[in-house]
Scaffold this motif. Sequence first.
Motif, PDB file in Angstrom:
ATOM      1  N   GLY B 122       0.838  -1.196   0.000  1.00  0.00           N
ATOM      2  CA  GLY B 122       0.000   0.000   0.000  1.00  0.00           C
ATOM      3  C   GLY B 122       0.869   1.242   0.000  1.00  0.00           C
ATOM      4  N   SER B 123       0.329   2.356  -0.497  1.00  0.00           N
ATOM      5  CA  SER B 123       1.097   3.600  -0.561  1.00  0.00           C
ATOM      6  C   SER B 123       1.015   4.322   0.773  1.00  0.00           C
ATOM      7  CB  SER B 123       0.549   4.498  -1.656  1.00  0.00           C
ATOM      8  OG  SER B 123      -0.798   4.847  -1.353  1.00  0.00           O
ATOM      9  N   VAL B 124       1.876   5.314   0.936  1.00  0.00           N
ATOM     10  CA  VAL B 124       1.902   6.092   2.170  1.00  0.00           C
ATOM     11  C   VAL B 124       1.174   7.405   1.914  1.00  0.00           C
ATOM     12  CG1 VAL B 124       3.380   7.085   3.934  1.00  0.00           C
ATOM     13  CG2 VAL B 124       4.147   5.086   2.652  1.00  0.00           C
ATOM     14  N   ALA B 125       0.090   7.674   2.632  1.00  0.00           N
ATOM     15  CA  ALA B 125      -0.647   8.930   2.454  1.00  0.00           C
ATOM     16  C   ALA B 125       0.093  10.036   3.180  1.00  0.00           C
ATOM     17  CB  ALA B 125      -2.059   8.783   3.001  1.00  0.00           C
ATOM     18  N   THR B 126       0.340  11.152   2.506  1.00  0.00           N
ATOM     19  CA  THR B 126       1.032  12.265   3.175  1.00  0.00           C
ATOM     20  C   THR B 126       0.143  13.500   3.302  1.00  0.00           C
ATOM     21  OG1 THR B 126       1.871  13.021   1.055  1.00  0.00           O
ATOM     22  CG2 THR B 126       3.295  11.548   2.338  1.00  0.00           C
ATOM     23  N   GLY B 127      -0.986  13.493   2.631  1.00  0.00           N
ATOM     24  CA  GLY B 127      -1.877  14.642   2.722  1.00  0.00           C
ATOM     25  C   GLY B 127      -2.448  14.772   4.114  1.00  0.00           C
ATOM     26  N   SER B 133      -4.829   7.957   6.052  1.00  0.00           N
ATOM     27  CA  SER B 133      -4.743   6.515   6.314  1.00  0.00           C
ATOM     28  C   SER B 133      -4.126   6.290   7.690  1.00  0.00           C
ATOM     29  CB  SER B 133      -3.901   5.857   5.225  1.00  0.00           C
ATOM     30  OG  SER B 133      -3.886   4.471   5.402  1.00  0.00           O
ATOM     31  N   CYS B 134      -4.933   5.865   8.599  1.00  0.00           N
ATOM     32  CA  CYS B 134      -4.459   5.656   9.977  1.00  0.00           C
ATOM     33  C   CYS B 134      -4.832   4.271  10.458  1.00  0.00           C
ATOM     34  CB  CYS B 134      -5.089   6.677  10.928  1.00  0.00           C
ATOM     35  SG  CYS B 134      -4.621   8.356  10.553  1.00  0.00           S
ATOM     36  N   ILE B 135      -3.980   3.713  11.258  1.00  0.00           N
ATOM     37  CA  ILE B 135      -4.278   2.433  11.882  1.00  0.00           C
ATOM     38  C   ILE B 135      -3.981   2.604  13.356  1.00  0.00           C
ATOM     39  CG2 ILE B 135      -3.674  -0.017  12.021  1.00  0.00           C
ATOM     40  CD1 ILE B 135      -2.717   0.244   9.096  1.00  0.00           C
ATOM     41  N   ALA B 136      -4.893   2.138  14.147  1.00  0.00           N
ATOM     42  CA  ALA B 136      -4.738   2.266  15.606  1.00  0.00           C
ATOM     43  C   ALA B 136      -4.420   3.707  15.966  1.00  0.00           C
ATOM     44  CB  ALA B 136      -3.643   1.325  16.098  1.00  0.00           C
ATOM     45  N   GLY B 137      -5.059   4.639  15.294  1.00  0.00           N
ATOM     46  CA  GLY B 137      -4.932   6.043  15.647  1.00  0.00           C
ATOM     47  C   GLY B 137      -3.638   6.695  15.209  1.00  0.00           C
ATOM     48  N   LEU B 141       2.235   7.168   7.834  1.00  0.00           N
ATOM     49  CA  LEU B 141       3.500   7.883   7.669  1.00  0.00           C
ATOM     50  C   LEU B 141       4.351   7.739   8.934  1.00  0.00           C
ATOM     51  CD1 LEU B 141       5.189   9.811   5.936  1.00  0.00           C
ATOM     52  CD2 LEU B 141       3.851  11.695   6.853  1.00  0.00           C
ATOM     53  N   GLU B 142       3.719   7.992  10.064  1.00  0.00           N
ATOM     54  CA  GLU B 142       4.424   7.860  11.350  1.00  0.00           C
ATOM     55  C   GLU B 142       4.844   6.425  11.592  1.00  0.00           C
ATOM     56  OE1 GLU B 142       2.070  10.311  14.268  1.00  0.00           O
ATOM     57  OE2 GLU B 142       3.194   8.933  15.597  1.00  0.00           O
ATOM     58  N   THR B 174      -4.962  12.009  -1.776  1.00  0.00           N
ATOM     59  CA  THR B 174      -4.444  11.765  -0.429  1.00  0.00           C
ATOM     60  C   THR B 174      -2.959  12.072  -0.323  1.00  0.00           C
ATOM     61  OG1 THR B 174      -3.865   9.478  -0.908  1.00  0.00           O
ATOM     62  CG2 THR B 174      -6.110   9.900  -0.131  1.00  0.00           C
ATOM     63  N   GLY B 175      -2.377  12.574  -1.404  1.00  0.00           N
ATOM     64  CA  GLY B 175      -0.930  12.825  -1.360  1.00  0.00           C
ATOM     65  C   GLY B 175      -0.147  11.543  -1.219  1.00  0.00           C
ATOM     66  N   ALA B 176      -0.601  10.478  -1.913  1.00  0.00           N
ATOM     67  CA  ALA B 176       0.053   9.169  -1.778  1.00  0.00           C
ATOM     68  C   ALA B 176       1.432   9.187  -2.399  1.00  0.00           C
ATOM     69  CB  ALA B 176      -0.805   8.096  -2.454  1.00  0.00           C
ATOM     70  N   VAL B 177       2.416   8.562  -1.687  1.00  0.00           N
ATOM     71  CA  VAL B 177       3.779   8.444  -2.221  1.00  0.00           C
ATOM     72  C   VAL B 177       4.271   7.030  -1.978  1.00  0.00           C
ATOM     73  CG1 VAL B 177       4.318  10.875  -1.819  1.00  0.00           C
ATOM     74  CG2 VAL B 177       4.858   9.173  -0.067  1.00  0.00           C
ATOM     75  N   ALA B 178       5.435   6.728  -2.617  1.00  0.00           N
ATOM     76  CA  ALA B 178       6.034   5.410  -2.440  1.00  0.00           C
ATOM     77  C   ALA B 178       6.809   5.358  -1.128  1.00  0.00           C
ATOM     78  CB  ALA B 178       6.976   5.129  -3.604  1.00  0.00           C
ATOM     79  N   VAL B 179       7.108   4.137  -0.712  1.00  0.00           N
ATOM     80  CA  VAL B 179       7.915   3.966   0.507  1.00  0.00           C
ATOM     81  C   VAL B 179       9.268   4.639   0.330  1.00  0.00           C
ATOM     82  CG1 VAL B 179       9.143   2.258   1.889  1.00  0.00           C
ATOM     83  CG2 VAL B 179       6.768   1.846   1.236  1.00  0.00           C
ATOM     84  N   SER B 180       9.850   4.469  -0.859  1.00  0.00           N
ATOM     85  CA  SER B 180      11.189   5.020  -1.093  1.00  0.00           C
ATOM     86  C   SER B 180      11.191   6.540  -1.140  1.00  0.00           C
ATOM     87  CB  SER B 180      11.758   4.467  -2.397  1.00  0.00           C
ATOM     88  OG  SER B 180      10.823   4.638  -3.430  1.00  0.00           O
TER      89      SER B 180
END
Lengths: 219, 361, 425
Positions: B122-127, B133-137, B141-142, B174-180
């Motif tokens: 999955g991509s990393v949302a930065t917006g 995109s959050c899991i367990a609050g 990104l974090e 969502t401002g999605a970016v790659a892991v890299s």
Amino acid sequence: MNELQFLTWVRGTGLNIAVGIFLLGVLWRLFEIYSLGRKQDLSAPRHASGASGFHTIFRRSLPPPGMLKRSPVSYIGGYVFHIGLAIVVFLFAPHILLIKNLTGLSWPALPSQFIDLMAVVTMAAMVVVLVDRINKPVKRFLSTFEDWFTWTVTFLPVLTGWMAVQHLLLPYTTMLALHILSVELLLVVLPFTKLFHVFTLFGSRWYNGKVNGHKGVPV
Amino acid sequence: MERSDTLQEKMEQNGMSRRTFIKYCASLASLMALPPSAAYAMAEALGKAKRPSVIWLPFQECTGCTESITRSHSPSIEGMIFDMISLDYQETLMAAAGHQAEEALHAAMKENYGKYVLIIDGSVATGLDGAYSCIAGRSNLESLKEAAKGAAAIIALGSCASFGGIPKANPNPTGAVAVSDIIKDKPIVNIPGCPPIPVVITGVLAQFLTFGTLPELDKLGRPKAVFGETIHDRCYRRPFYDQGKFAKTFDDEGARQGWCLFELGCKGPVTYNACATTKWNDSTSFPIESGHGCIGCSEPDFWDAGGFYKALSMPADPLKMAATAAVAGAAVGVAISFANRAKKGAAKSAHETTKLEDLEK
Amino acid sequence: MSASLEKGVRVLKEVIDAPIASYFNSCVHCGLCAEACLFYTETGDPKYTPIHKLEPLRRIYEQEYTLLGRLKKMAGLSKPVTDAELDEWQELVYNSCTLCARCSAVCPVGNDIVYMVRKFREGMSAAGHAPEGIKGAVNRTITIGSPMGVKLPAVQAQMKHVEADYGIPIPLDAEGAEYMVMLSSMEIINFPEYLGAIAKIMHQAGKTWTLCSTAFEATNAGMQIGNSDLARVLVSRIVDGAEKLKVKTVISPECGHAYTALRWEGANLIGRPFTFEVKHILEVLAEFQEKGLLKTEGFETDKLTFHDPCQLVRRGGVIQQPRKLINQVAKNFVEMPDSGFMNWCCGGGGGASAIEEGAELRLEAFRKKKSQLDAVKPDRLVTACANCRIVLEEGLEHYQMDIPVVGLTEMIAEHLPERQKPEGS
């Protein structure tokens, strides 16, 4: 920008801009040249068959008597390059698809291995005429920056297209993008350089043939 | 999780012979373009290895990668790999949920700090600071930044993690970016594909476990062994392309004859993947063989590459400017015509009939 | 005394038209025009490349009639045409160009280079850059009536000689005659047999004809200098004369540019179609031949070849007639290489033969004609233009080639059956 983004740009925005400038330039220049008009010829014509503007449009593609011997490279090199380029541009399957998308017209393609060979032959002919331009005193005397530049701008599409198919130097996607970009460069400069002869040679040959046909001379 | 069982022990428990296991290792080594001797090395190493910790974090994904990896009709082989490693966190597969799952994650990260393999799909949302995109609050990104700190290596699984994927498609809300794009200080292996071919992940892991190294990567961080050739160059329909035989619709005579799908938008020429050779579902088929052109899913930004059904030779978006440009050109031309005729007319009006003496200066 | 660069440029702006624009935009610098031009092939000097002779005109076209050219000029980035440049170009536009039109026949993109040179001469002459020799010829033609200064009395004297020698009256200002015959100065002075030949042929054919006292001179030096205004003055004399005498056909003599000037440029110079026909003497003879009105006896038996005058054949369209006529009176006629409408210029047309300082260049260029003759090794050389005759004779003498040059009309006339002289002569 990664390679697929670059390819998408040249296929999209880049092509839009290039085709736009091309169409704008061609129409502008055609008007610019032919609107100057010419006076009607009031002298009585001589009616001779086989001598007219239309005849000359075709006949002038052949070397007049004695000329082939005087400059074989100009004629043979010229034929091979032009015919080779036409074959590569108009009889390669992906190119026909592009034309079909732009105009709706399409026709059968030649096998891509044959096109491959023609691309090499075309490039060889282009190198030969370039060397001739450097070596022959008259050609060298007449040549300006524009002559070298237009040679390069015409050579690059054939080279990059061939390199893409051969998977040479750079990865295919990048090479394909460079190929399309080089074609866009060619489109943009065509109406404003001697490459415009692609369009004006018909008018020029027609005027010439008409004037001579009026006198009954089949040039 | 039990870590004392070696893979060898596990496999005997499941009724697989050592011979079969070695054959499997041979096929893995071959996939990763390793020399034949690597097969034995792999068998030895895997046989004895203490199963390393693998933490799998899912971000803005569709779970397709998980589905692909786990979807196999010989569960013993694929399942075995999951026994080869200690998969300490995987949301779809793990039994735990909620706080238990989170505790397991943090425990694993702490215990194996610096040694675990981090798999991201999955991509990393930065917006909005990652709020999309959050899991367990916590935002992905974090979570990524934290988990990456203790990772030995990161595997970006699928096109979303490798390049941004579908969330990144225009307009990328969502401002999605790659892991890299986020992690710059750890070795990252991109295994793109939407989804990737299942056996590729196992090959990469097998190499890592055997030799402690990651495979040779191309400019986009993809294993060269798998992503080094284009579909086009390995496609069984290539002779039809060369002969100019194309299917023009999905149900015409050409399509039934299995002709090239270039005209129907196949992106084979610009797509690097092993689909044409390794194929899918244990070498059953791949999209082209099933009659649909390649959509280029292992390439960055393939969603915005001008349309799945537009051939590469076609302009990516319609030539909107063409008509306007033509009209503009005609207008310029007509304007110049008037200027030219006026100039010529003026010259003609100013004509002074030349008399003999006018030939002299 | 008003020639100036400004005037020249203004004239060029007038004459630049769509064909010229098309030609300049089509040129691809292939150099084939040079390979067709005898001034290049015999000297090897690239400056004689035909399209190069037009470089100042090209720049004027670009700077005046193209948007980009005008923008460049406004930005100060274009090279202006200067008086000094036109001075430098005089040699290229006049001395080394005979308006032979071979370049126009070979250009692969169809450029009519001779047309452009002709137009460029309009500007050159208006800017005061025409060569002295041609200016003198123009002067004499306008003021005296002929480029060699021949006046009516001289013509009348010739007429008397011919009448006496042949016993045939030479009509002058005979209204209603079918043909009005013109002469060129060269013929009046150097080849008086021409008039006699005409008389004999017309008499045999039973056609009415006349000379015109105000329009006996066919040579149009205005056309050679490239000045339409002056050319118009000269053509008008002929048109007025022909219309006054109400003739059906005006015959242009064995002179190249006279034919081009009257037959092809004449109507355009005066701005209306002619009310009479214009034919070259060879066309008339060929017509007589076809109708059986040209009876000859005997044949030349020595080896003959034909030099095609550029203005008559390539630029005039009178291609087959010379051959048909020669074959009527010759048994051993051979064509030289490149014969017909691709034949090579004698090197003296377009006013070049009047330019003294160009003599050395012309003789160098003559090597082309020499090579053609060396290939054929004729006993005599036949042609149908008095200027070509002079230039050929000069060249042959310079290279010590013993090949007499004869005019075709004369040769035909020599084979007309002897008529009985009237009683009392």
